[in-house]
Design an enzyme around this catalytic site. Sequence first.
Site, short mmCIF file in Angstrom:
data_model
loop_
_atom_site.label_atom_id
_atom_site.label_comp_id
_atom_site.label_asym_id
_atom_site.label_seq_id
_atom_site.Cartn_x
_atom_site.Cartn_y
_atom_site.Cartn_z
N GLY A 111 63.73 -11.09 -101.64
CA GLY A 111 64.74 -12.13 -101.51
C GLY A 111 65.23 -12.28 -100.09
O GLY A 111 64.97 -11.41 -99.24
N PRO A 112 65.96 -13.35 -99.82
CA PRO A 112 66.46 -13.59 -98.45
C PRO A 112 67.43 -12.51 -97.99
O PRO A 112 67.96 -11.77 -98.83
CB PRO A 112 67.18 -14.94 -98.57
CG PRO A 112 66.90 -15.46 -99.91
CD PRO A 112 66.39 -14.37 -100.77
N GLY A 114 70.61 -10.39 -96.95
CA GLY A 114 72.02 -10.38 -97.34
C GLY A 114 72.31 -10.75 -98.78
O GLY A 114 73.44 -11.06 -99.14
N GLY A 116 71.85 -8.72 -101.36
CA GLY A 116 72.28 -7.56 -102.16
C GLY A 116 71.15 -6.63 -102.59
O GLY A 116 71.31 -5.87 -103.54
N LYS A 117 70.01 -6.66 -101.88
CA LYS A 117 68.89 -5.80 -102.28
C LYS A 117 69.24 -4.32 -102.09
O LYS A 117 68.96 -3.49 -102.95
CB LYS A 117 67.62 -6.16 -101.48
CG LYS A 117 67.17 -7.59 -101.73
CD LYS A 117 65.90 -7.95 -101.02
CE LYS A 117 66.03 -8.06 -99.53
NZ LYS A 117 66.96 -9.13 -99.09
N THR A 118 69.87 -4.01 -100.94
CA THR A 118 70.26 -2.62 -100.70
C THR A 118 71.29 -2.18 -101.73
O THR A 118 71.21 -1.06 -102.27
CB THR A 118 70.84 -2.47 -99.27
OG1 THR A 118 69.93 -3.09 -98.37
CG2 THR A 118 71.04 -1.04 -98.89
N GLU A 339 82.19 -38.03 -84.14
CA GLU A 339 82.54 -37.37 -85.41
C GLU A 339 83.14 -38.39 -86.38
O GLU A 339 82.89 -38.32 -87.59
CB GLU A 339 83.52 -36.21 -85.18
CG GLU A 339 82.98 -35.07 -84.31
CD GLU A 339 81.62 -34.57 -84.74
OE1 GLU A 339 81.29 -34.61 -85.94
OE2 GLU A 339 80.83 -34.16 -83.85
N HIS A 342 80.28 -40.09 -88.14
CA HIS A 342 79.74 -39.27 -89.23
C HIS A 342 80.64 -39.37 -90.47
O HIS A 342 80.15 -39.53 -91.59
CB HIS A 342 79.70 -37.78 -88.82
CG HIS A 342 78.58 -37.42 -87.90
ND1 HIS A 342 77.27 -37.76 -88.14
CD2 HIS A 342 78.56 -36.69 -86.75
CE1 HIS A 342 76.50 -37.28 -87.17
NE2 HIS A 342 77.27 -36.62 -86.31
P1 ATP Z 1 68.78 -7.34 -95.87
O1 ATP Z 1 67.61 -8.02 -96.49
O2 ATP Z 1 69.27 -8.04 -94.65
O3 ATP Z 1 68.63 -5.86 -95.71
P2 ATP Z 1 70.16 -7.04 -98.37
O4 ATP Z 1 69.62 -8.05 -99.32
O5 ATP Z 1 69.72 -5.65 -98.52
O6 ATP Z 1 70.02 -7.55 -96.88
P3 ATP Z 1 72.77 -5.94 -98.68
O7 ATP Z 1 72.63 -5.03 -97.51
O8 ATP Z 1 72.64 -5.35 -100.03
O9 ATP Z 1 71.75 -7.13 -98.51
O10 ATP Z 1 74.14 -6.73 -98.60
C1 ATP Z 1 74.93 -6.77 -97.41
C2 ATP Z 1 76.39 -6.89 -97.81
O11 ATP Z 1 76.65 -8.17 -98.39
C3 ATP Z 1 76.79 -5.89 -98.88
O12 ATP Z 1 77.25 -4.70 -98.32
C4 ATP Z 1 77.90 -6.61 -99.61
O13 ATP Z 1 79.12 -6.45 -98.94
C5 ATP Z 1 77.51 -8.07 -99.51
N1 ATP Z 1 76.75 -8.54 -100.68
C6 ATP Z 1 75.50 -9.03 -100.68
N2 ATP Z 1 75.13 -9.42 -101.91
C7 ATP Z 1 76.16 -9.15 -102.71
C8 ATP Z 1 76.39 -9.34 -104.10
N3 ATP Z 1 75.46 -9.89 -104.90
N4 ATP Z 1 77.57 -8.93 -104.61
C9 ATP Z 1 78.52 -8.40 -103.83
N5 ATP Z 1 78.38 -8.22 -102.50
C10 ATP Z 1 77.22 -8.60 -101.94
#
Ligand code: ATP
Length: 496
Positions: A111-112, A114, A116-118, A339, A342
């Site tokens: 997935g893109p 940020g 939430g994969k981590t 602006e 627009h």
């Molecule tokens: P990357 O691909 O850049 O490593 P990632 O998909 O692993 O990013 P995370 O590191 O899990 O993304 O998310 C970064 C931060 O964004 C998290 O620490 C959290 O604060 C917020 N976040 C992202 N997704 C969610 C979610 N689904 N629910 C709550 N917080 C989220």
Amino acid sequence: MKLALKEVLLGTALAILVFLAVRGFDITPLILIAAMVLVLKFTVDNRSQSSRFDVIERKGVSTTIPQVAFSDIGGQDVAKREFKEALDFIRLDQEVRALGIRPLKGILLVGPPGTGKTLMAKAAANYTNSVFIAASGSQFVEMYAGVGAKRVRQLFKKAYSEAEKAGKQAAIIFIDEIDVLGAKRGKNVSHMEYDQTLNELLTQIDGITVNQNIRLLVVGATNRADLLDSALLRPGRFDRIVKVDLPDRRGRLQILKIHAKGKPLADDVDLDKVAQSTFGFSGAHLESIMNEAAIQALRCRRQQITNEDLREAVEKVMLGERLERTPTEQERIRIAYHEAGHAVISEKVNAGSVASVTIVSRGNALGYMRQHEEDDRYLYTKDELLGRIQVCMAGAMAEELVFGQRSTGSLGDIEQAEKIAKKVIYSGLSDLGVVSSELPTMTLSRTINQIIQEQECIVREYLAANVNKLHILAEVLLEQEKLSGQELRRILHQSA
Ligand code: ATP
């Protein structure tokens, strides 16, 4: 390149030594100095390599179980369900063994950035009561042959030993940016080293068996699954792929609520409205919005976060920090008309669509007009796309109408209009009908031009007939610098 240079230098030095010896010079001191330099270099190299391993070990390994739970992750309902189903293989270990089921070894989160994969991987460790070990694909990339492979071996060894130490039955290895380490073999410049590292990862994954006391699961994360070597995706390796997409409106609201916990919100705050206006934002963006809004409240010495703080935060995350740029008075007037153009056309195309308009510089923009999406949109009709082109070109058309010519301020708008025009063409919505992806460049650029010019004509006519609206809006903008959508509509209504 570097190696070749080294060899040339060594060869030259050797030739000089032989030459000096033949000519009767005593070369013993030179040989001694060279030996000392070599010993010194060897010691430094060794030390820096071992410290690199230390960094990996200290940074990557966490022996505690992360505190993140699946309930701390907003939206992503499908991804969470699929992921949990897969993790039940670890939780139902006895049943899995009894039925002779092949252990699940790898799960890939795609997935893109940020989204939430981590967080998911951490929640997985919590859910399965496992030790969590994190590493990033780039940590395995080294120019020295065999170093990456050695690090992979160390990572797996560490996972088993940490689980043992913590008295756990399972360990999760999380490898972020797995595409760096697992890209298709033979494609990298220094491909021998990359390939060895990937081969080692495959060997280690293959070595995971159901009979081990400690169950090991590798969770990989990437936003470029298409780059991965097919051997990684083969059944028995990463054989579960879970898509972690950008959140929809409901998901965004959940994420905002999660990050609003512990933050005092004023009564005028409507998080659903924020969720509605943030289509395309990731979880990380939404977290940042809540944080920025709180910082903004602190700056103003307020006890609560207000709707205005959130609006400011959305714009900051979307466009960047406010800049202290000071355009000349002439430029300010031009920006105000741009602006205003627009905004007038945005309201013509879609009444109620303007969220705010300002002539304060932010990020790369000298001024901007922000629209809010009525709802998450995934499909557009031809008229809607053409309407969006009109909004893009309205700034330039307003400038042309009032000042006689356009300026470089429309560069970004033109790029945007071109992108939309391409969408019209490739979706088969232009006069060309359905086209192939190999459309000749000349035809493509001619058609883009034609689409944009037709929309410019419509905008030109409308603005000329409503030029009083432009004058009034520009005047208010020059005075107040910023207008909310509601204020703007009130002014337009009065000037009708
Ligand atoms: P990357 O691909 O850049 O490593 P990632 O998909 O692993 O990013 P995370 O590191 O899990 O993304 O998310 C970064 C931060 O964004 C998290 O620490 C959290 O604060 C917020 N976040 C992202 N997704 C969610 C979610 N689904 N629910 C709550 N917080 C989220």
